[in-house]
Motif scaffolding. Structure first.
Motif, mmCIF file in Angstrom:
data_model
loop_
_atom_site.group_PDB
_atom_site.id
_atom_site.type_symbol
_atom_site.label_atom_id
_atom_site.label_comp_id
_atom_site.label_asym_id
_atom_site.label_seq_id
_atom_site.Cartn_x
_atom_site.Cartn_y
_atom_site.Cartn_z
ATOM 1 N N LYS A 1 46.222 25.514 35.006
ATOM 2 C CA LYS A 1 44.611 24.245 34.059
ATOM 3 C C LYS A 1 43.392 25.889 33.370
ATOM 4 O O LYS A 1 43.695 26.469 33.110
ATOM 5 C CB LYS A 1 43.428 24.563 35.418
ATOM 6 N N PRO A 2 43.020 24.573 32.517
ATOM 7 C CA PRO A 2 42.296 25.205 31.486
ATOM 8 C C PRO A 2 41.136 26.493 31.964
ATOM 9 O O PRO A 2 40.935 27.629 31.607
ATOM 10 C CB PRO A 2 41.870 24.507 30.656
ATOM 11 N N GLU A 3 40.866 25.640 33.573
ATOM 12 C CA GLU A 3 39.807 26.556 34.309
ATOM 13 C C GLU A 3 40.154 27.885 34.597
ATOM 14 O O GLU A 3 39.316 28.549 35.345
ATOM 15 C CB GLU A 3 38.961 25.625 34.791
ATOM 16 N N ASP A 4 41.672 27.638 34.879
ATOM 17 C CA ASP A 4 42.621 29.275 34.983
ATOM 18 C C ASP A 4 41.868 30.688 33.790
ATOM 19 O O ASP A 4 42.453 31.319 34.348
ATOM 20 C CB ASP A 4 43.865 29.005 35.736
ATOM 21 N N THR A 5 41.417 30.323 32.962
ATOM 22 C CA THR A 5 41.601 31.108 31.837
ATOM 23 C C THR A 5 40.603 31.706 32.734
ATOM 24 O O THR A 5 39.304 31.998 32.866
ATOM 25 C CB THR A 5 40.966 30.440 30.373
ATOM 26 N N ALA A 6 40.758 33.705 32.367
ATOM 27 C CA ALA A 6 40.072 34.595 32.599
ATOM 28 C C ALA A 6 41.058 35.778 32.711
ATOM 29 O O ALA A 6 41.908 35.735 32.104
ATOM 30 C CB ALA A 6 39.228 34.844 34.564
ATOM 31 N N VAL A 7 40.208 36.860 32.608
ATOM 32 C CA VAL A 7 40.783 38.433 32.534
ATOM 33 C C VAL A 7 41.384 38.548 34.287
ATOM 34 O O VAL A 7 40.435 38.644 35.368
ATOM 35 C CB VAL A 7 39.472 40.108 32.982
ATOM 36 N N ALA B 1 36.743 40.816 50.216
ATOM 37 C CA ALA B 1 34.970 40.593 49.674
ATOM 38 C C ALA B 1 35.164 42.137 48.449
ATOM 39 O O ALA B 1 34.228 42.230 47.726
ATOM 40 C CB ALA B 1 34.377 41.184 50.822
ATOM 41 N N GLY B 2 36.107 43.189 48.248
ATOM 42 C CA GLY B 2 36.131 43.987 47.650
ATOM 43 C C GLY B 2 37.423 44.341 47.385
ATOM 44 O O GLY B 2 37.714 44.314 47.930
ATOM 45 N N ALA B 3 37.191 45.820 46.563
ATOM 46 C CA ALA B 3 38.215 46.615 47.156
ATOM 47 C C ALA B 3 37.658 47.714 46.743
ATOM 48 O O ALA B 3 37.152 48.492 45.581
ATOM 49 C CB ALA B 3 39.611 46.316 45.661
ATOM 50 N N ASP B 4 38.812 48.862 46.866
ATOM 51 C CA ASP B 4 38.274 50.565 46.677
ATOM 52 C C ASP B 4 39.603 50.708 45.158
ATOM 53 O O ASP B 4 38.088 51.365 44.477
ATOM 54 C CB ASP B 4 39.129 51.359 46.917
ATOM 55 N N TYR B 5 40.639 50.154 44.529
ATOM 56 C CA TYR B 5 40.839 50.611 43.242
ATOM 57 C C TYR B 5 41.427 49.267 42.594
ATOM 58 O O TYR B 5 41.338 47.830 43.508
ATOM 59 C CB TYR B 5 41.964 51.080 43.654
ATOM 60 N N TRP B 6 40.609 49.165 40.680
ATOM 61 C CA TRP B 6 40.870 48.016 40.494
ATOM 62 C C TRP B 6 41.360 48.470 38.886
ATOM 63 O O TRP B 6 42.018 49.401 38.367
ATOM 64 C CB TRP B 6 40.067 47.832 40.140
ATOM 65 N N GLY B 7 42.609 47.271 38.765
ATOM 66 C CA GLY B 7 43.206 47.834 37.242
ATOM 67 C C GLY B 7 42.286 47.043 36.680
ATOM 68 O O GLY B 7 41.268 47.201 36.254
ATOM 69 N N GLN B 8 43.426 47.232 35.081
ATOM 70 C CA GLN B 8 42.422 47.414 33.857
ATOM 71 C C GLN B 8 42.037 45.915 33.644
ATOM 72 O O GLN B 8 41.215 45.712 32.393
ATOM 73 C CB GLN B 8 42.869 47.691 32.438
ATOM 74 N N GLY B 9 43.161 44.840 33.761
ATOM 75 C CA GLY B 9 42.527 43.656 34.217
ATOM 76 C C GLY B 9 43.441 43.185 32.836
ATOM 77 O O GLY B 9 44.679 44.106 31.715
ATOM 78 N N THR B 10 44.438 41.810 32.760
ATOM 79 C CA THR B 10 44.769 41.416 31.763
ATOM 80 C C THR B 10 44.709 39.976 31.701
ATOM 81 O O THR B 10 44.077 39.356 32.813
ATOM 82 C CB THR B 10 45.979 41.349 32.316
ATOM 83 N N GLN B 11 44.411 39.600 30.274
ATOM 84 C CA GLN B 11 43.855 38.172 30.130
ATOM 85 C C GLN B 11 45.318 36.990 30.077
ATOM 86 O O GLN B 11 45.924 37.086 29.833
ATOM 87 C CB GLN B 11 43.802 38.076 28.502
ATOM 88 N N VAL B 12 44.274 36.081 31.020
ATOM 89 C CA VAL B 12 45.810 34.613 30.846
ATOM 90 C C VAL B 12 44.560 33.763 30.386
ATOM 91 O O VAL B 12 42.840 33.596 30.497
ATOM 92 C CB VAL B 12 45.485 34.273 32.149
ATOM 93 N N THR B 13 44.825 32.819 29.113
ATOM 94 C CA THR B 13 44.713 31.706 28.565
ATOM 95 C C THR B 13 45.569 30.527 28.853
ATOM 96 O O THR B 13 46.526 30.873 27.973
ATOM 97 C CB THR B 13 44.672 32.561 27.579
ATOM 98 N N VAL B 14 45.099 29.462 29.483
ATOM 99 C CA VAL B 14 45.038 28.500 29.197
ATOM 100 C C VAL B 14 45.055 27.224 28.496
ATOM 101 O O VAL B 14 43.468 26.820 28.373
ATOM 102 C CB VAL B 14 45.021 27.460 30.949
ATOM 103 N N SER B 15 45.564 26.665 27.362
ATOM 104 C CA SER B 15 45.399 25.809 26.271
ATOM 105 C C SER B 15 45.061 24.620 26.691
ATOM 106 O O SER B 15 46.214 24.095 28.261
ATOM 107 C CB SER B 15 45.871 25.884 25.502
#
Length: 120
Positions: free
Chosen positions: A87-93, A105-119
């Motif tokens: 859905k368009p509301e799934d658009t996020a990093v 609730a949180g995490a010790d390690y994180w990735g750099q992120g990947t963009q998802v865009t739903v038109s």
């Protein structure tokens, strides 16, 4: 140093599918909980899904239940997020996360992120 590297983001039309992958650099993470969070513009980062170290139990945000599936391959130390009926509301990093317990609730390690865009 632990690294989490995401891939698989992109642009998709509403109703489509994407599969995100996240590979961990350290074999010790095969015994950690892995998961996904997302952050939309102007909003706080929110939990999406998590899987325990064995892959036998998973947790989902209400907003993605029935549409997203999390899984992991401990031989490859990789976690996946299959996203269907987008859905368009799934658009996020989207961020991969690792925690000795469960990244909910949180995490010790994180990735750099990947963009998802739903038109729409």
């Amino acid at each position: 140093q632990v690294q989490l590297v995401e891939s698989g983001g992109g642009l998709v039309q509403a109703g489509g599918s994407l599969r995100l992958s996240c590979a961990a650099s350290e074999r010790t993470l095969a015994s950690w909980g892995l998961g996904w969070f997302r952050q939309a513009p102007g909003k706080e980062r929110e939990f999406v899904a998590a899987v325990d170290w064995s892959g036998s139990s998973a947790w989902y945000a209400d907003s993605v239940k029935g549409r997203f599936t999390i899984s992991r391959d401990n031989a490859r130390i990789t976690v996946y997020l299959q996203m269907n009926s987008l859905k368009p509301e799934d658009t996020a990093v989207y961020y991969c996360a690792a925690d000795p317990g469960l990244p909910i609730a949180g995490a010790d390690y994180w990735g750099q992120g990947t963009q998802v865009t739903v038109s729409s």
